[in-house]
Design a protein around this motif. Structure first.
Motif, PDB file in Angstrom:
ATOM      1  N   GLY A 195       0.813  -1.194  -0.045  1.00  0.00           N
ATOM      2  CA  GLY A 195      -0.085  -0.328   0.157  1.00  0.00           C
ATOM      3  C   GLY A 195       1.206   1.144   0.172  1.00  0.00           C
ATOM      4  O   GLY A 195       0.288   1.869   0.471  1.00  0.00           O
ATOM      5  N   LYS A 196       1.983   1.533  -0.554  1.00  0.00           N
ATOM      6  CA  LYS A 196       2.990   2.182  -0.531  1.00  0.00           C
ATOM      7  C   LYS A 196       3.165   3.138  -1.648  1.00  0.00           C
ATOM      8  O   LYS A 196       2.846   2.050  -2.879  1.00  0.00           O
ATOM      9  CB  LYS A 196       4.221   2.297  -0.046  1.00  0.00           C
ATOM     10  CG  LYS A 196       5.191   3.254   0.028  1.00  0.00           C
ATOM     11  CD  LYS A 196       6.763   3.038  -0.215  1.00  0.00           C
ATOM     12  CE  LYS A 196       7.437   3.302  -0.097  1.00  0.00           C
ATOM     13  NZ  LYS A 196       9.254   3.456   0.013  1.00  0.00           N
ATOM     14  N   VAL A 197       2.479   4.433  -1.897  1.00  0.00           N
ATOM     15  CA  VAL A 197       2.382   5.095  -2.986  1.00  0.00           C
ATOM     16  C   VAL A 197       4.099   4.834  -4.014  1.00  0.00           C
ATOM     17  O   VAL A 197       5.019   5.517  -3.095  1.00  0.00           O
ATOM     18  CB  VAL A 197       2.197   6.250  -2.814  1.00  0.00           C
ATOM     19  CG1 VAL A 197       1.601   7.257  -4.394  1.00  0.00           C
ATOM     20  CG2 VAL A 197       0.529   6.571  -2.050  1.00  0.00           C
ATOM     21  N   LEU A 198       3.715   4.654  -4.845  1.00  0.00           N
ATOM     22  CA  LEU A 198       5.165   4.771  -5.323  1.00  0.00           C
ATOM     23  C   LEU A 198       5.803   6.041  -6.095  1.00  0.00           C
ATOM     24  O   LEU A 198       5.055   6.994  -6.557  1.00  0.00           O
ATOM     25  CB  LEU A 198       5.432   2.813  -6.547  1.00  0.00           C
ATOM     26  CG  LEU A 198       5.242   1.782  -5.767  1.00  0.00           C
ATOM     27  CD1 LEU A 198       5.321   0.519  -6.247  1.00  0.00           C
ATOM     28  CD2 LEU A 198       6.310   1.522  -4.722  1.00  0.00           C
ATOM     29  N   PRO A 199       6.894   6.522  -6.418  1.00  0.00           N
ATOM     30  CA  PRO A 199       7.288   7.157  -7.790  1.00  0.00           C
ATOM     31  C   PRO A 199       7.437   6.690  -8.479  1.00  0.00           C
ATOM     32  O   PRO A 199       6.748   5.709  -8.812  1.00  0.00           O
ATOM     33  CB  PRO A 199       9.385   7.140  -7.274  1.00  0.00           C
ATOM     34  CG  PRO A 199       9.087   6.038  -6.329  1.00  0.00           C
ATOM     35  CD  PRO A 199       8.007   4.776  -5.784  1.00  0.00           C
ATOM     36  N   PRO A 200       7.711   7.522 -10.034  1.00  0.00           N
ATOM     37  CA  PRO A 200       7.003   7.811 -11.128  1.00  0.00           C
ATOM     38  C   PRO A 200       8.567   6.714 -11.482  1.00  0.00           C
ATOM     39  O   PRO A 200       9.587   6.760 -10.967  1.00  0.00           O
ATOM     40  CB  PRO A 200       7.978   9.200 -11.817  1.00  0.00           C
ATOM     41  CG  PRO A 200       7.410  10.114 -10.339  1.00  0.00           C
ATOM     42  CD  PRO A 200       7.522   9.268  -9.307  1.00  0.00           C
ATOM     43  N   GLY A 201       7.993   5.620 -12.802  1.00  0.00           N
ATOM     44  CA  GLY A 201       8.928   5.278 -13.085  1.00  0.00           C
ATOM     45  C   GLY A 201       8.959   3.345 -12.383  1.00  0.00           C
ATOM     46  O   GLY A 201       8.857   2.430 -13.087  1.00  0.00           O
ATOM     47  N   GLN A 202       8.060   3.823 -11.397  1.00  0.00           N
ATOM     48  CA  GLN A 202       8.121   1.924 -10.626  1.00  0.00           C
ATOM     49  C   GLN A 202       6.438   1.298 -10.982  1.00  0.00           C
ATOM     50  O   GLN A 202       5.700   2.204 -11.351  1.00  0.00           O
ATOM     51  CB  GLN A 202       8.064   2.069  -9.258  1.00  0.00           C
ATOM     52  CG  GLN A 202       9.751   2.321  -8.867  1.00  0.00           C
ATOM     53  CD  GLN A 202      10.355   2.244  -7.766  1.00  0.00           C
ATOM     54  OE1 GLN A 202       9.292   1.743  -6.894  1.00  0.00           O
ATOM     55  NE2 GLN A 202      11.068   3.210  -6.845  1.00  0.00           N
ATOM     56  N   SER A 203       6.504   0.163 -11.095  1.00  0.00           N
ATOM     57  CA  SER A 203       5.341   0.074 -11.471  1.00  0.00           C
ATOM     58  C   SER A 203       4.377  -0.925 -10.813  1.00  0.00           C
ATOM     59  O   SER A 203       5.149  -1.657  -9.577  1.00  0.00           O
ATOM     60  CB  SER A 203       5.614  -1.283 -12.787  1.00  0.00           C
ATOM     61  OG  SER A 203       3.923  -1.863 -13.039  1.00  0.00           O
ATOM     62  N   GLY A 204       2.945  -0.783 -10.432  1.00  0.00           N
ATOM     63  CA  GLY A 204       2.632  -1.547  -9.369  1.00  0.00           C
ATOM     64  C   GLY A 204       1.152  -1.538  -9.676  1.00  0.00           C
ATOM     65  O   GLY A 204       0.115  -1.004 -10.757  1.00  0.00           O
TER      66      GLY A 204
END
Length: 519
Positions: free
Chosen positions: A352-361
Motif C-alpha cells: 500500500g505504499k505509493v510508488l514514485p514515477p518509473g516504478q510499476s504497481g
C-alpha cells in the motif's frame, strides 16, 4: 427529418426523434411501476442495439430503477445468474434471444418480449428463425400502448448496474448510489473534457455521436445515455462493421466516435481504395477505451484520421480517470494520459505504499465527487477493493516524470513465469506487428517446472501460413526470452464479441480445467 426534429437517434436505417423516444419511455416507466417496480429496484434487459433498449433504459430511470444490461453472448446459465443475483423485477428480452436462452427468468418474474426487427435479423442471421417470438408473449409494443405516460417530475435515475466480467469467479454488479445534483454536474464536467464536448456547450444539437459497439458494455452504455440526456444526436450501429462505419460517418456527418482498439485494427485492414473513398472530415473527436491499443495501430489511425484520436482510461467502478490527446500520446507513446480534473490516481506496491514515477504497481484511483458504489450482494468485495478512500482498478502500471500513466496489463491476466511477472498486453502488441498476423490472444497456461508458461493463439491473415518458430524468431528481437510463447496455436478465427474483443477466457479455461487458478 429536419432540424426541428433534433435531437434524434438513428439505429440501423431507422431514425426517431429523442422526444418520441422519451414519450415511449414514459409509458414504459408507468408500465414498470404497474408491474411492481419501485425506486431502487432492477429492470433487466437482454437486448441488442435497438430502440426498445433505449426506451426500457430511460423508462426504468424515470421510475427510479436500475437497469441491468445483460451481455446477450452469455450462456443461459450465466444470464440466469445475473437475473437472480440482481433481483430483477422485470425482464425485457429480444424474441430470438429468449428462444436461444430459454427459461432464464426467475420464477414469477414478468417477461416482456421484443420482436427482433429486420435490421437485427439482417445483422444476425441466427435470429431469423425466432424473430417474432412466442404467440403467448407479453409484446413490448402492445404493452407500451396499454399505458399512459408517467408524468414528471421523474425520480433521479440511478443509472445502469453493469456486471463486471468476473476475473475471479461470478461477475458482480456495480451498484452506484443515485447521484446528487453536484455529483451529476461533476460527472458531466469530466465527460465534457474527456469527450471533446467543451466547444459544444450550449449547442449539443450539433453533436452526432456514433456508438458502433454493443450497449451492454459499460463505456458505450454510459456515453450513449449521458449524451442523449445532454441533447446530442446519436447513431447506434446494430453490429460493428468497419466498412459500414465509414459509410455512416460520411452520410450522417458524425462528429464524435466511441471506439475500441480492435475496431481500429479492422478499419486499418480495409483496402486503401475503400479507406480513401469516404469523407471523414466531420469527425472532431474519437474516444478509444476498453483495452490497450498497440502503438503502431494508434499511430496509423492518427496518420489516417488526423489528431482527433483521444484516449481515456478508467473502469466501471470509478469512471474516466486519465485522458490524453493525440499530440500528447505522440509525445508520450503508449500513455493512457494524465489525471483528469478532480481525480486522484496513484500507483501502489503490495504493502500500500505509493510508488514514485518509473516504478510499476497497482493502479489506485478515485474522485471525491463521483457517486460511491458497492458490488451488489457482495459488500466484502467492495471493501477488498478499497485502498483507503481510493479504489483498486485491477490494473498494473506506472507514471512517467511528466505525470503520464502507462498500463502494464490486468493484474488478473499477469503470467507468473518462474517468479517473474509477464504481461500479455506487451506480447500481444509485438505479435500484431509481425507480418501475416491478423490478431492474437496471449495468456498463461500451467507449466510443471515454472508454474505458468506463455501461450499464444494466433489468427493469421487470409492466405498466410505461419509456423511457431517463425513467430518466436520474429519476437526474439523485441522481447526477452522468458516472454516468448512456448505454446502457440494457429486458428482460423478467435472467439469474439461484436466489438471484436476476444473472449480470452474461452481459450484459457480448458487449460486450467481441474486446476486452481484465479482467472
Amino acid at each position: 427529418m429536419n432540424d426541428k426534429d433534433r435531437p434524434w437517434v438513428l439505429i440501423g436505417d431507422e431514425r426517431r426523434s429523442t422526444a418520441d423516444i422519451e414519450a415511449r419511455a414514459a409509458r414504459a416507466a408507468r408500465g414498470f411501476e404497474e408491474l411492481g417496480v419501485r425506486a431502487g429496484d432492477v429492470v433487466a434487459i437482454v437486448l441488442r442495439n435497438d430502440f426498445p433498449m433505449v426506451e426500457a433504459t430511460l423508462g426504468a430511470g424515470m421510475a427510479g430503477a436500475y437497469v441491468v444490461p445483460v451481455n446477450w453472448h452469455n450462456t443461459a446459465d450465466e444470464a440466469r445468474y445475473v437475473l437472480e443475483n440482481s433481483g430483477a423485477k422485470v425482464l425485457v428480452i429480444h424474441a430470438d434471444l429468449l428462444a436461444s436462452m430459454g427459461d432464464i427468468a426467475p420464477a414469477g418474474t414478468p417477461v416482456i418480449v421484443v420482436e427482433t426487427p429486420p435490421g437485427l435479423v439482417e445483422a444476425y442471421p441466427s435470429a431469423r428463425s425466432a424473430a417474432a417470438g412466442p404467440v403467448d408473449m407479453i409484446a413490448w409494443d402492445s404493452w407500451l400502448d396499454s399505458y399512459a405516460p408517467k408524468a414528471p417530475p421523474f425520480a433521479v435515475a440511478p443509472g445502469s448496474m453493469i456486471y463486471t466480467s468476473g476475473t475471479t469467479g461470478r461477475p458482480k454488479g456495480v451498484r452506484r448510489t443515485p447521484p446528487t445534483p453536484a455529483q451529476a454536474e461533476s460527472s458531466l464536467a469530466v465527460m465534457r473534457q474527456v469527450g471533446g464536448l467543451l466547444p459544444y456547450v450550449g449547442r449539443m444539437q450539433d453533436v452526432v455521436l456514433l456508438i458502433p459497439g454493443p450497449a451492454y458494455h459499460s463505456s458505450p452504455n454510459g456515453w450513449l445515455f449521458a449524451l442523449l440526456r445532454m441533447g446530442a444526436n446519436v447513431c447506434i450501429e446494430p453490429r460493428f462493421d468497419a466498412r459500414r462505419m465509414l459509410e455512416r460517418i460520411e452520410r450522417e456527418r458524425v462528429t464524435h466516435v466511441l471506439a475500441v482498439p480492435t475496431m481500429f485494427i479492422r478499419l486499418l485492414a480495409l483496402g486503401e481504395e475503400v479507406k480513401a473513398r469516404h469523407d471523414l472530415s466531420s469527425v472532431v473527436h474519437v474516444m478509444h477505451v476498453g483495452a490497450p491499443c498497440p502503438p503502431h495501430v494508434k499511430r496509423a489511425m492518427i496518420d489516417w484520421w488526423g489528431p482527433v484520436i483521444s484516449e481515456h482510461y478508467g473502469s466501471t467502478e470509478v469512471g474516466a480517470v486519465t485522458w490524453c490527446t493525440a499530440q500528447e500520446w505522440l509525445d508520450h507513446p503508449g500513455t493512457v494520459g494524465r489525471v483528469v480534473d478532480g481525480t486522484e490516481v496513484v500507483v501502489m506496491d503490495a504493502e500500500g505504499k505509493v510508488l514514485p514515477p518509473g516504478q510499476s504497481g497497482e493502479i489506485v484511483c478515485g474522485r471525491a465527487t463521483y457517486p460511491d458504489f458497492t458490488y451488489h450482494g457482495d459488500d466484502d468485495k467492495r471493501r477488498r477493493s478499497a485502498r483507503g478512500r481510493l479504489v483498486a482498478t485491477g490494473d498494473v502500471g506506472w507514471f512517467d516524470e511528466a505525470g503520464f500513466l502507462y498500463l502494464s496489463g490486468r493484474a488478473s491476466d499477469m503470467i507468473i513465469f518462474g517468479g517473474t511477472n509477464v504481461y500479455p498486453a506487451e506480447i500481444e502488441s509485438e505479435l500484431t506487428k509481425l507480418p501475416g498476423v491478423a490478431d492474437c490472444a496471449v495468456f498463461g497456461i500451467p507449466d510443471a517446472e515454472y508454474g505458468e508458461q506463455v501461450c499464444a493463439f494466433i489468427q493469421p491473415k487470409p492466405g498466410v501460413e505461419l509456423d511457431a518458430e517463425q513467430v518466436r524468431n520474429g519476437l526474439a528481437a523485441h522481447l526477452a526470452s522468458y516472454k516468448l510463447p512456448r505454446h502457440i496455436e494457429f486458428v482460423d478465427s478467435l472467439p469474439r464479441e461484436d466489438t471484436g474483443k476476444i473472449f480470452k477466457r474461452k481459450l484459457r479455461d480448458p487449460f486450467w480445467e481441474g486446476m486452481e487458478r484465479k482467472i
